[in-house]
Write a protein that holds these residues in place. Structure first.
Motif, PDB file in Angstrom:
ATOM      1  N   LEU A   1       0.834  -1.202   0.000  1.00 22.27           N
ATOM      2  CA  LEU A   1       0.000   0.000   0.000  1.00 22.27           C
ATOM      3  C   LEU A   1       0.869   1.252   0.000  1.00 22.27           C
ATOM      4  N   GLY A   2       0.569   2.182  -0.891  1.00 18.52           N
ATOM      5  CA  GLY A   2       1.318   3.430  -0.961  1.00 18.52           C
ATOM      6  C   GLY A   2       2.486   3.387  -1.921  1.00 18.52           C
ATOM      7  N   ASN A   3       2.830   2.210  -2.444  1.00 25.58           N
ATOM      8  CA  ASN A   3       3.922   2.093  -3.419  1.00 25.58           C
ATOM      9  C   ASN A   3       3.377   2.144  -4.844  1.00 25.58           C
ATOM     10  N   SER A   4       4.161   2.671  -5.753  1.00 28.06           N
ATOM     11  CA  SER A   4       3.765   2.722  -7.156  1.00 28.06           C
ATOM     12  C   SER A   4       3.542   1.306  -7.688  1.00 28.06           C
ATOM     13  N   GLU A   5       2.340   1.031  -8.163  1.00 32.04           N
ATOM     14  CA  GLU A   5       1.935  -0.278  -8.684  1.00 32.04           C
ATOM     15  C   GLU A   5       2.072  -1.387  -7.633  1.00 32.04           C
ATOM     16  N   GLY A   6       2.158  -0.994  -6.357  1.00 34.65           N
ATOM     17  CA  GLY A   6       2.250  -1.966  -5.276  1.00 34.65           C
ATOM     18  C   GLY A   6       3.537  -2.752  -5.258  1.00 34.65           C
ATOM     19  N   SER A   7       4.568  -2.278  -5.945  1.00 33.70           N
ATOM     20  CA  SER A   7       5.812  -3.024  -6.105  1.00 33.70           C
ATOM     21  C   SER A   7       6.745  -2.845  -4.906  1.00 33.70           C
ATOM     22  N   TYR A   8       7.495  -3.907  -4.592  1.00 25.03           N
ATOM     23  CA  TYR A   8       8.556  -3.825  -3.585  1.00 25.03           C
ATOM     24  C   TYR A   8       9.823  -3.191  -4.161  1.00 25.03           C
ATOM     25  N   LEU A   9       9.886  -3.041  -5.470  1.00 27.60           N
ATOM     26  CA  LEU A   9      11.116  -2.643  -6.147  1.00 27.60           C
ATOM     27  C   LEU A   9      11.066  -1.220  -6.671  1.00 27.60           C
ATOM     28  N   THR A  10      10.197  -0.391  -6.110  1.00 25.89           N
ATOM     29  CA  THR A  10      10.088   0.996  -6.542  1.00 25.89           C
ATOM     30  C   THR A  10      10.557   1.941  -5.440  1.00 25.89           C
ATOM     31  N   MET A  11      11.093   3.086  -5.872  1.00 24.95           N
ATOM     32  CA  MET A  11      11.464   4.122  -4.917  1.00 24.95           C
ATOM     33  C   MET A  11      10.305   5.086  -4.683  1.00 24.95           C
ATOM     34  N   ILE A  12       9.239   4.958  -5.460  1.00 25.66           N
ATOM     35  CA  ILE A  12       8.064   5.816  -5.291  1.00 25.66           C
ATOM     36  C   ILE A  12       7.168   5.171  -4.240  1.00 25.66           C
ATOM     37  N   SER A  13       7.425   5.512  -2.982  1.00 21.84           N
ATOM     38  CA  SER A  13       6.721   4.896  -1.859  1.00 21.84           C
ATOM     39  C   SER A  13       6.339   5.970  -0.848  1.00 21.84           C
ATOM     40  N   ARG A  14       5.042   6.120  -0.582  1.00 22.20           N
ATOM     41  CA  ARG A  14       4.588   7.121   0.379  1.00 22.20           C
ATOM     42  C   ARG A  14       5.098   6.796   1.786  1.00 22.20           C
ATOM     43  N   GLY A  15       4.948   5.548   2.188  1.00 19.22           N
ATOM     44  CA  GLY A  15       5.414   5.157   3.514  1.00 19.22           C
ATOM     45  C   GLY A  15       6.918   5.258   3.653  1.00 19.22           C
ATOM     46  N   GLY A  16       7.653   4.859   2.598  1.00 18.67           N
ATOM     47  CA  GLY A  16       9.107   4.958   2.641  1.00 18.67           C
ATOM     48  C   GLY A  16       9.582   6.390   2.739  1.00 18.67           C
ATOM     49  N   LEU A  17       8.914   7.309   1.998  1.00 16.42           N
ATOM     50  CA  LEU A  17       9.289   8.718   2.032  1.00 16.42           C
ATOM     51  C   LEU A  17       9.014   9.327   3.407  1.00 16.42           C
ATOM     52  N   MET A  18       7.867   9.006   4.004  1.00 18.83           N
ATOM     53  CA  MET A  18       7.550   9.518   5.343  1.00 18.83           C
ATOM     54  C   MET A  18       8.570   9.022   6.366  1.00 18.83           C
ATOM     55  N   PHE A  19       8.946   7.754   6.259  1.00 20.29           N
ATOM     56  CA  PHE A  19       9.967   7.223   7.159  1.00 20.29           C
ATOM     57  C   PHE A  19      11.301   7.927   6.933  1.00 20.29           C
ATOM     58  N   GLY A  20      11.644   8.201   5.654  1.00 19.25           N
ATOM     59  CA  GLY A  20      12.906   8.856   5.355  1.00 19.25           C
ATOM     60  C   GLY A  20      12.998  10.243   5.962  1.00 19.25           C
ATOM     61  N   VAL A  21      11.928  11.025   5.867  1.00 18.35           N
ATOM     62  CA  VAL A  21      11.917  12.374   6.442  1.00 18.35           C
ATOM     63  C   VAL A  21      12.075  12.310   7.967  1.00 18.35           C
ATOM     64  N   THR A  22      11.335  11.395   8.598  1.00 15.87           N
ATOM     65  CA  THR A  22      11.434  11.233  10.053  1.00 15.87           C
ATOM     66  C   THR A  22      12.835  10.794  10.454  1.00 15.87           C
ATOM     67  N   ASN A  23      13.405   9.894   9.685  1.00 15.22           N
ATOM     68  CA  ASN A  23      14.739   9.365   9.983  1.00 15.22           C
ATOM     69  C   ASN A  23      15.805  10.446   9.885  1.00 15.22           C
ATOM     70  N   ILE A  24      15.721  11.262   8.851  1.00 10.77           N
ATOM     71  CA  ILE A  24      16.716  12.324   8.661  1.00 10.77           C
ATOM     72  C   ILE A  24      16.661  13.331   9.806  1.00 10.77           C
ATOM     73  N   ILE A  25      15.458  13.782  10.155  1.00 11.93           N
ATOM     74  CA  ILE A  25      15.317  14.798  11.209  1.00 11.93           C
ATOM     75  C   ILE A  25      15.756  14.247  12.563  1.00 11.93           C
ATOM     76  N   GLY A  26      15.310  13.047  12.898  1.00  9.32           N
ATOM     77  CA  GLY A  26      15.632  12.475  14.202  1.00  9.32           C
ATOM     78  C   GLY A  26      17.103  12.183  14.398  1.00  9.32           C
ATOM     79  N   ASN A  27      17.775  11.763  13.329  1.00  6.84           N
ATOM     80  CA  ASN A  27      19.176  11.371  13.466  1.00  6.84           C
ATOM     81  C   ASN A  27      20.124  12.553  13.640  1.00  6.84           C
ATOM     82  N   PHE A  28      19.676  13.758  13.314  1.00  5.24           N
ATOM     83  CA  PHE A  28      20.518  14.927  13.588  1.00  5.24           C
ATOM     84  C   PHE A  28      20.752  15.061  15.093  1.00  5.24           C
ATOM     85  N   GLY A  29      19.706  14.788  15.883  1.00  8.10           N
ATOM     86  CA  GLY A  29      19.852  14.871  17.325  1.00  8.10           C
ATOM     87  C   GLY A  29      20.734  13.782  17.889  1.00  8.10           C
TER      88      GLY A  29
END
Length: 341
Positions: free
Chosen positions: A276-304
């Motif tokens: 869910l949230g991935n382009s065409e439901g694929s595991y092999l795509t970088m177009i992922s809503r959940g992955g992008l949300m995790f990436g933003v959270t990961n970047i901000i949190g790891n600065f601290g």
């Protein structure tokens, strides 16, 4: 995680290896106590030999800064070891399981940015405060007692969180593999580190970090070779991931019954069908809503967790002026491969 049921599934002890630990409890005690004793013995003796043959005197300055003469390679290996938490392997695996290839990518890239930027800060540190010992010492000299107390509080909180996560992550892994009591594992794991740190100071921790990094990359190289060369191929892995994304729950259950009869199919534990949230439901795509949300959270949190963690400042303080920035850049690039693999 996307739902309460997934949280319950992860916390359920039967979720790992069907509730049966693949190794005995004696193996757990052997790993925790044996590796702790081995690292303490090796690092302490290496430090003692170095003192004997180099003729250096063990002063409080040398104990806390390792002589401020650590070279690029050792600095890079220390950075890799410091940034390899329990979550580096456990959480990166989960986000790959949940979001596909974008999960490990965002975990790796989102946590490498801070280390690379810290390399720039290390240059300024060696120029502005070449004789500093701690981050908070620099803050007090520059901004006074109030700022010093503020940074001291946040640094203490960061270290409590990091230490707790490392201990609980390691203890949980040992418990899942061997059935060893989590509380006993949490108590025993730090003792090896305490012994060689007290005996050899910062120099001993750097040597231990070098050994940790060698072991980590050795295991990683072996696992990648087995999965992508011996047992399967990259093409086969690609085709299977595409197949899972296009399969129904019934098809996945039938596959598990055929190939893994000792395990029962459970939709709360196993992934099947499109993501869910991935382009065409694929595991092999970088177009992922959940992955992008995790990436933003990961970047901000790891600065601290990087800039307020004294261990990263300590490595920069101990490094040679010419090796500080290069060590962090090399260490960050080497660490990138761990969660992404």
């Amino acid at each position: 995680m996307s739902s309460v049921s997934e949280v319950d599934a992860v916390l359920d002890p039967t979720a790992y290896f069907g509730g049966v630990a693949p190794l005995s409890q004696s193996a757990g005690y052997l790993v925790v106590l044996g590796f702790g004793a081995l690292f303490s013995f090796l690092t302490t003796n290496i430090v003692m030999f170095n003192r004997a043959f180099s003729g250096t005197m063990e002063t409080s300055e040398n104990f806390n800064t390792a002589g401020r003469m650590v070279k690029t390679g050792l600095t890079a290996s220390v950075v890799v070891s410091q940034w390899t938490w329990a979550a580096t392997l456990l959480q990166s695996s989960y986000v790959g399981y949940a979001y596909g290839v974008s999960g490990p990518f965002w975990y790796a890239s989102g946590a490498t940015i801070q280390v690379l930027l810290f390399g720039i800060l290390a240059i300024s540190l060696k120029k502005v405060a070449p004789n500093a010992h701690t981050m908070c010492e620099i803050v007090r000299a520059r901004w006074g007692k109030t700022a010093h107390k503020t940074f001291l509080f946040f640094a203490l909180c960061a270290n409590i969180v990091v230490t707790s996560m490392l201990l609980l992550g390691g203890a949980s892994t040992v418990n899942a593999l061997t059935g060893m009591n989590i509380y006993i594992a949490c108590f025993l794991i730090p003792w090896g580190v305490i012994i060689y740190t007290v005996a050899g100071g910062l120099h001993a921790t750097f040597i231990a970090s070098y050994l940790h990094t060698c072991i980590i990359f050795g295991i990683l190289t072996a696992m990648v070779s087995v999965v992508y060369i011996v047992s399967y191929s990259s093409n086969e892995i690609y085709d299977r991931l595409e197949s899972v994304a296009n399969s129904t729950s019934a098809e996945c259950e039938a596959y598990m019954v055929e190939h893994f009869p000792k395990y029962q199919w459970d939709e709360s534990l196993h992934r099947c069908g499109p993501v869910l949230g991935n382009s065409e439901g694929s595991y092999l795509t970088m177009i992922s809503r959940g992955g992008l949300m995790f990436g933003v959270t990961n970047i901000i949190g790891n600065f601290g967790t990087v800039f307020v963690d004294q261990s990263y400042w300590q490595s920069a303080i101990a490094a040679r002026p010419s090796a500080a920035a290069r060590g962090y850049l090399l260490g960050g690039l080497c660490w990138l491969s761990l969660p992404f693999s």
